[in-house]
Design an enzyme around this catalytic site. Structure first.
Site, PDB file in Angstrom:
ATOM      1  CG  ASP A 117     -24.491   5.273 -15.661  1.00 43.56           C
ATOM      2  OD1 ASP A 117     -24.371   6.433 -15.208  1.00 43.56           O
ATOM      3  OD2 ASP A 117     -24.047   4.264 -15.094  1.00 43.56           O
ATOM      4  CG  ASP A 138     -24.004  10.075 -12.895  1.00 43.04           C
ATOM      5  OD1 ASP A 138     -24.857   9.610 -12.123  1.00 43.04           O
ATOM      6  OD2 ASP A 138     -22.829   9.688 -12.918  1.00 43.04           O
ATOM      7  CD  GLU A 139     -27.442   5.522 -12.138  1.00 47.62           C
ATOM      8  OE1 GLU A 139     -27.704   4.522 -12.832  1.00 47.62           O
ATOM      9  OE2 GLU A 139     -26.841   5.462 -11.061  1.00 47.62           O
TER      10      GLU A 139
END
Lengths: 401, 378
Positions: free
Chosen positions: A13, A107-108
């Protein structure tokens, strides 16, 4: 090094991703409270740097509230293009390690590194390798959970934040998991948490020890089984590289609460239009149409209807959405409206209603898609979405009789 | 209140009234079945502000009076009582005592005075043969929609005009129309009513086997405030009407003429469609191809499981392939109540009509089922 044998699932993350990307291109912001999003009267915070978080600013917080908490924070507009670019670089690093990457958002991602160990070392070594590349090549930081399954890996990354890594050894999963609050269970929202708390269950350990019959009575068969499995750290979901679209939806927040019926109709039509265009371009149709209504006081309700056959037609989506939306709104002013197409299948067949003309709305909309592909967006569309010319301009054009 | 009653009569009466009781009542008394004894008769009633059910049963009354108990519980108890034994019921203080053979039950009662007044039965409009009415309702009710967010489609429209009684139901994808005759009180009587399909189906199913005539009572038709009542034997039901003022002019969906026509045995086609549609996933069609050679029924796609079966059919017209939702097709065939189905088409994308016919192929008038084909491809 911790015992990471069998901990082949990584959850990576990125830390305060949008804010970090902004800081990266404007180094003078480093160490300062930076907030992305939250502009406009109704904007919400998309991302906040850790310096901003010290003031209590969080994602999804209304901009005005964030400004009140930290007036000297630097507020920046959302630059999705830049973040998407950065996201591609991030995902590329993951894919250098393993092809088994399941992005959850920009973003993860989950990574299955079982097959990558011969090349890159143990899972913890792979995690360290990814963190090193992030800082050296992208000047971004991330947090990583290393665990035997997805559920634990995600918990791990949350606990490692920011800029850290947590390995949850297979032998110590319950030791790690059981003291955590029930809200850490995947699938437990505020309401379920409240239900469980009323049963006297406050930690994941409590849920694990609770008789399954008691859970069933409280939250239903399916969720009870799910929670019971998770509470014993069992999660058999695989890292899936094929992202299956489960629904296509869009929503809009009004700058000022709206109760004007014709304005709401146009808004719903525009939302239905966007959903249908996206559905058609993905060659998907959906059987269920759902609407979301958020009132001025943030009360939010959803309504849905399942059709006998799937549709990708804006006109049909709008019809149903409007029939659901107006009664749900009950004449009140609303803050947000959303339209979603669910129960998706690949477009093939369609059940029209009785009396539908042979040349249907769908034909018109397919023609619109073709024109849009050739001449760009906004060239053709529903008449009611055309911005009206001021009346005097109209009258000027009218020839004298 | 104290009486003795035959077990089956009581069980029937209670089961019927309990059926309309709400499972989550807005006020507790609405979960009750009201038992009232006077003049040697037991009067059982249930009400949920939408629908009321009342029935009279002959009893051996020892003391008049009224009591209110959980309808669902009483229905379950009476259903489970030993057969052929008389049942003795008495109100004792705030309880109801029920004794049947060696079985004894004590149930708490609810305050009778809190129970709402049941709506009055509207004025009688006329009568219809119970069995005919029951089978007509069963033929159309399944075509009504089940989606509560489209209330108008969840009703069966009753059109009364002179001696004609028409029942119409549609969920917008198929339409069933049944026309029968009735005896209006006034020969020029004319009215329309939109009745909740589930209530109408339950009522007709109960009144049909009683035989004789069903009285139809109607008030304020055409508005949401209206009410309809049905009386057969000692049973009576009232139901609030749905707002049917803007019910679409569905009869105009039938084309004035059709270019091709097929005759297919109903039982055989039903079996074939059920078999073939096993491979059809949810909401995917079965395809019917009619030609001079007969009928081929197919389902499934190129990559998925496929099935096809040929069967005999007489057909006149250009070869045609029409795709249907298998459920709509099977339900329509089931509603024909006839050995032969007549399919009429103009075009694979226009509504098709199914009508019943005898073994000789002669059309039996009075029922029509319209079904919108699924569009395939693109």
């Amino acid at each position: 090094m911790a015992d990471d044998a069998g901990c082949t699932i990584l959850h990576v993350d990125m830390d305060a991703f949008y804010a970090s990307v902004e800081v990266r291109r404007r180094p003078e912001l480093r160490g300062k409270p930076v907030v992305v999003g939250g502009a406009g009267p109704r904007g919400v915070v998309s991302s906040a740097s850790y310096e901003a978080r010290k003031f209590g600013i969080r994602s999804a917080m209304p901009g005005a509230q964030a400004r009140a908490k930290c007036p000297h924070a630097i507020f920046l507009p959302v630059d999705m293009r830049e973040y998407a670019q950065a996201s591609r670089s991030v995902m590329a690093i993951f894919r250098d390690v393993t092809p088994l990457v399941e992005p959850l958002s920009v973003d993860e991602a989950f990574l299955d590194v079982a097959g990558a160990q011969r090349l890159f070392g143990s899972p913890a070594e792979i995690g360290a390798h990814i963190r090193r590349r992030m800082t050296q090549e992208l000047r971004l930081t991330c947090s990583i959970g290393v665990a035997p399954n997805k559920f634990l890996a995600k918990l791990g990354s949350t606990r490692a934040k920011p800029d850290g890594m947590l390995v949850i050894p297979a032998a110590k999963t319950l030791e790690f998991l059981h003291p955590l609050p029930i809200s850490a269970l995947w699938g437990v929202g505020e309401r379920t948490a409240e239900t469980l708390r009323r049963l006297g269950l406050s930690t994941i350990g409590d849920v694990a020890a609770a008789p399954i019959g008691m859970l069933r009575g409280a939250v239903g068969q399916a969720l009870a089984a799910h929670l019971h499995e998770l509470s014993w750290a069992r999660d058999s979901r695989r890292v899936s590289t094929e992202r299956v679209e489960k629904s296509i939806g869009t929503e809009t927040t009004f700058d000022v609460d709206v109760d004007d019926v014709s304005r709401l109709r146009r808004t719903l039509l525009a939302l239905a239009q966007e959903v249908a265009v996206r559905a058609r371009s993905a060659r998907m149709s959906g059987r269920t149409i759902a609407v979301k209504v958020r009132f001025g006081d943030f009360r939010t309700i959803s309504r849905s209807r399942t059709l006998p056959g799937p549709t990708d037609v804006a006109h049909e989506i709008f019809q149903v959405a409007w029939e659901l939306f107006e009664p749900a709104r009950g004449g009140e002013k609303i803050r947000l409206a959303g339209v979603r197409l669910e129960n998706l299948v690949t477009t093939g067949t369609r059940q029209p209603v009785l009396g539908e003309p042979e040349h249907s709305w769908r034909d018109a909309e397919l023609a619109t898609d073709a024109v849009t592909a050739k001449f760009g967006k906004g060239v053709v569309g529903p008449a009611s979405l055309v911005r009206r010319r001021p009346p005097d301009e109209l009258s000027n054009r009218r020839a004298p009789s | 209140m104290k009486f003795r009653v035959e077990r089956d009569a009581l069980a029937d009466a209670v089961a019927w009234t309990a059926k309309s009781l709400p499972s989550r009542p807005s006020v507790p008394v609405l979960a009750g079945a009201m038992l009232r004894v006077s003049d040697g008769r037991l009067h059982v009633s249930g009400f949920d502000y939408e629908v009321s059910n009342q029935v009279d049963v002959d009893v051996q009354a020892d003391a008049d009076g009224a009591t209110l108990v959980s309808g669902r519980l009483l229905a379950e108890i009476t259903k489970a009582l030993p057969a052929k034994k008389p049942v003795e019921i008495a109100a004792v203080g705030s309880h109801l005592e029920l004794v049947c053979g060696t079985a004894r039950f004590t149930l708490p009662t609810m305050p009778v005075e809190d129970y709402p007044t049941l709506p009055e039965l509207p004025a009688s409009a006329g009568t219809v043969d119970a069995a005919t009415f029951a089978s007509a309702v069963a033929q159309v009710a399944m075509a009504a929609g089940r989606d509560e967010t489209l209330p108008m489609m969840t009703g069966v429209r009753i059109e009364l005009s002179g001696e004609g009684l028409a029942l119409l139901a549609t969920d917008r994808y198929r339409l069933a129309v049944r026309e029968i005759t009735w005896t209006p009180g006034d020969p020029d009587f004319s009215a329309n009513a939109l009745v909740p399909a589930r209530t109408l189906a339950d009522t007709a199913k109960t009144l049909g086997p009683l035989g004789g005539e069903v009285t139809i009572a109607l008030s304020g038709s055409g508005t949401g405030e209206g009410m309809i009542g049905f009386v057969g034997g000692t049973r009576r039901t009232t139901s609030r009407l749905l707002d049917g003022q803007s019910y679409p002019p569905v009869r105009s969906l039938f084309a004035p003429s059709y270019t091709s026509e097929a005759r297919v045995p109903v039982a055989a086609l039903t079996e074939v469609v059920k078999r073939v549609s096993l491979v059809a996933e949810k909401a995917t069609p079965v395809r019917l191809s009619f030609s001079d050679d007969g009928l081929v029924v197919e389902a499934g796609g190129v990559e998925e499981a496929r099935a096809s079966e040929a069967m005999e059919a007489t057909y006149s017209g250009d070869s045609i392939t029409v795709a249907f939702n298998p459920q709509y097709l099977v339900e329509g065939l089931g509603a024909l109540n006839a050995p032969t189905a007549v399919f009429s088409f103009n075009d694979p994308v226009k509504p098709a009509v199914i009508t019943p016919a005898g073994d000789d192929g002669a059309v039996i008038e009075g029922f029509r089922y319209l079904i919108m084909p699924i569009r395939v491809g693109r």
